[in-house]
Design a protein around this motif. Structure first.
Motif: not given
Length: 102
Positions: A16-26
């Protein structure tokens, strides 16, 4: 979290081209399961690009049709092409509207 779960999170974040924390929040805040804000944004960008391309194609085909009409040799393919471009544009527009409501 198990090492397998961490690996899967890292893979999904990378895809997804994002960080793990950002993925989890999204993922936690996503309106629909499996559709993050980033995914919706990326899809909308693609749709708008396709819509602009259709507009450009339509303009070019219209110019060709005008030139063809000027010499009195109208071709049936132009009507079918315009209809296909119109239908495709309507489908893209409907898909965009559907994305905005999710």
């Amino acid at each position: 979290m198990t090492p397998e779960q961490e690996r899967r999170l890292q893979e999904r974040a990378h895809d997804a081209w994002v960080s793990v924390p950002r993925l989890m929040v999204e993922e936690a805040l996503a309106d629909q399961i499996g559709q993050t804000a980033t995914a919706r944004h990326d899809l909308a960008v693609e749709f708008f690009g396709a819509y602009r391309l259709l507009a450009s194609i339509t303009s070019n085909v219209n110019q060709i049709a005008g030139a063809t009409d000027a010499v009195g040799e109208q071709q049936e393919e132009f009507a079918a092409t315009f209809a296909a471009v119109r239908r495709t544009g309507q489908r893209v527009g409907a898909a965009l509207e559907g994305q905005e409501s999710t």
